[in-house]
Design a protein around this motif. Structure first.
Motif, PDB file in Angstrom:
ATOM      1  N   ASP A  47       0.802  -1.225   0.000  1.00  0.00           N
ATOM      2  CA  ASP A  47       0.000   0.000   0.000  1.00  0.00           C
ATOM      3  C   ASP A  47       0.837   1.278   0.000  1.00  0.00           C
ATOM      4  O   ASP A  47       0.632   2.175   0.808  1.00  0.00           O
ATOM      5  CB  ASP A  47      -0.978  -0.017   1.190  1.00  0.00           C
ATOM      6  CG  ASP A  47      -1.914  -1.199   1.105  1.00  0.00           C
ATOM      7  OD1 ASP A  47      -2.869  -1.133   0.328  1.00  0.00           O
ATOM      8  OD2 ASP A  47      -1.659  -2.228   1.775  1.00  0.00           O
ATOM      9  N   HIS A  76      -3.797  -3.628   2.609  1.00  0.00           N
ATOM     10  CA  HIS A  76      -5.051  -3.121   2.054  1.00  0.00           C
ATOM     11  C   HIS A  76      -5.889  -2.273   3.005  1.00  0.00           C
ATOM     12  O   HIS A  76      -6.396  -1.234   2.625  1.00  0.00           O
ATOM     13  CB  HIS A  76      -5.912  -4.252   1.486  1.00  0.00           C
ATOM     14  CG  HIS A  76      -7.209  -3.772   0.925  1.00  0.00           C
ATOM     15  ND1 HIS A  76      -7.270  -2.924  -0.172  1.00  0.00           N
ATOM     16  CD2 HIS A  76      -8.506  -3.978   1.319  1.00  0.00           C
ATOM     17  CE1 HIS A  76      -8.550  -2.651  -0.433  1.00  0.00           C
ATOM     18  NE2 HIS A  76      -9.306  -3.275   0.445  1.00  0.00           N
ATOM     19  N   ASN A 109      -5.713  -3.900  -5.288  1.00  0.00           N
ATOM     20  CA  ASN A 109      -6.983  -3.517  -5.917  1.00  0.00           C
ATOM     21  C   ASN A 109      -6.827  -2.310  -6.829  1.00  0.00           C
ATOM     22  O   ASN A 109      -7.723  -1.989  -7.594  1.00  0.00           O
ATOM     23  CB  ASN A 109      -8.052  -3.237  -4.856  1.00  0.00           C
ATOM     24  CG  ASN A 109      -7.590  -2.228  -3.838  1.00  0.00           C
ATOM     25  OD1 ASN A 109      -6.607  -2.468  -3.140  1.00  0.00           O
ATOM     26  ND2 ASN A 109      -8.259  -1.098  -3.752  1.00  0.00           N
ATOM     27  N   ASP A 123      -0.881  -2.856  -4.254  1.00  0.00           N
ATOM     28  CA  ASP A 123      -1.039  -1.401  -4.263  1.00  0.00           C
ATOM     29  C   ASP A 123       0.296  -0.680  -4.109  1.00  0.00           C
ATOM     30  O   ASP A 123       0.407   0.304  -3.377  1.00  0.00           O
ATOM     31  CB  ASP A 123      -2.071  -0.938  -3.228  1.00  0.00           C
ATOM     32  CG  ASP A 123      -3.500  -1.224  -3.684  1.00  0.00           C
ATOM     33  OD1 ASP A 123      -3.675  -1.713  -4.823  1.00  0.00           O
ATOM     34  OD2 ASP A 123      -4.436  -0.961  -2.916  1.00  0.00           O
ATOM     35  N   HIS A 179      -2.890  -9.483  -0.606  1.00  0.00           N
ATOM     36  CA  HIS A 179      -3.077  -8.032  -0.514  1.00  0.00           C
ATOM     37  C   HIS A 179      -4.094  -7.740   0.580  1.00  0.00           C
ATOM     38  O   HIS A 179      -3.875  -6.877   1.423  1.00  0.00           O
ATOM     39  CB  HIS A 179      -3.535  -7.443  -1.860  1.00  0.00           C
ATOM     40  CG  HIS A 179      -3.820  -5.976  -1.746  1.00  0.00           C
ATOM     41  ND1 HIS A 179      -2.871  -5.088  -1.308  1.00  0.00           N
ATOM     42  CD2 HIS A 179      -4.954  -5.239  -1.948  1.00  0.00           C
ATOM     43  CE1 HIS A 179      -3.398  -3.862  -1.270  1.00  0.00           C
ATOM     44  NE2 HIS A 179      -4.658  -3.937  -1.645  1.00  0.00           N
TER      45      HIS A 179
HETATM   46 MN   LIG Z   1      -5.560  -1.918  -1.449  1.00  0.00          MN
END
Ligand SMILES: [Mn+2]
Length: 258
Positions: free
Chosen positions: A18, A207, A93, A51, A128
């Motif tokens: 992230d 995440h 994502n 991410d 994730h």
């Molecule tokens: Mn994420």
């Protein structure tokens, strides 16, 4: 890769997720690049659990000039890999379109989600984490759509410039949706099922941006922190280091000097 068996000579593994790197986060991007070129040299393996990038509109962006932060981060990952560090990336994502050309460009392996890491006699599920947020039905439907190869092929057939506009619009839409509702969290029972399925009692994911350790029924679920050095009020960055010893694995959360 569906599973990753850590070779015996790996003494230090760095896990990060992230980062949300991109033009919208110049300090975070610069800070992570400094870390990659500096402290990351101590790692035998760097595992990026999704991410890494705020958006990824397709691997063909790496062919486009002028070079931007995406090129710079990929070059730094490739450089780290060329110095002997094993680099692996899981899709998040936001950067779910990361694929083979990116992997070859960076010399980074792509990890499936989940991926089972076997390290020092431990079985650790890496994810994730977005697929654990099963209460967010709208997101789970979107996840199914955007991971569909046919959908991805249609998107990638469009010109880069158009994809760039679409990604910006999607990001704005998601920012507004996030502001309107409580952010979703990983479902503990779902995480437990994943671990049982893999014969594991340890999971590491990102995440949710809620870093902490969850102990439940003899299982440990560690949530990674996101990075945001552009947020003056709540600047944060964290690396989870795993160091296998003879019969155990030492775990440290470290705030890097960025
Ligand atoms: Mn994420």
């Amino acid at each position: 890769m569906r599973s990753l068996q850590a070779p015996a000579h790996w003494r230090r593994l760095a896990l990060v997720s992230d980062l949300h790197l991109g033009a919208q986060a110049p300090r975070t991007t610069a800070g992570f690049l400094r870390w990659l070129r500096g402290e990351a040299a101590r790692a035998d393996a760097l595992l990026l659990l999704g991410d890494v990038f705020e958006t990824w509109i397709g691997d063909d962006l790496l062919q486009q000039q002028p070079a931007d932060e995406h090129h710079e981060v990929c070059a730094a990952l490739a450089e780290l890999g060329s110095r002997g560090c094993f680099v692996a990336v899981q899709r998040g994502n936001r950067d779910f379109l990361l694929d083979g050309a990116f992997s070859r460009h960076c010399g980074a392996r792509l990890l499936d989600d989940p991926c089972l890491l076997e390290l020092g006699g431990q079985r650790i599920v890496l994810s994730h984490g977005d697929a654990l947020c099963i209460d967010d039905h709208a997101y789970m439907r979107w996840r199914e759509t955007c991971r569909d190869p046919a959908w991805q092929a249609r998107v990638l057939a469009q010109p880069l410039a158009l994809r760039r506009q679409q990604a910006a619009a999607a990001r704005e839409q998601s920012r507004q949706a996030q502001a309107a509702q409580q952010p979703s969290d990983a479902d503990p029972a779902e995480a437990r099922r994943w671990m049982l399925r893999e014969g594991a009692n340890w999971m590491i994911h990102g995440h949710t941006h809620r870093p902490r350790e969850h102990w439940q029924d003899g299982q440990l679920r560690q949530v990674l922190s996101d990075w945001d050095l552009d947020d003056a009020a709540a600047s944060r960055a964290q690396v989870l280091w795993l160091r296998p010893a003879r019969a155990w694995v030492r775990v440290d959360r470290e705030t890097p000097a960025t």
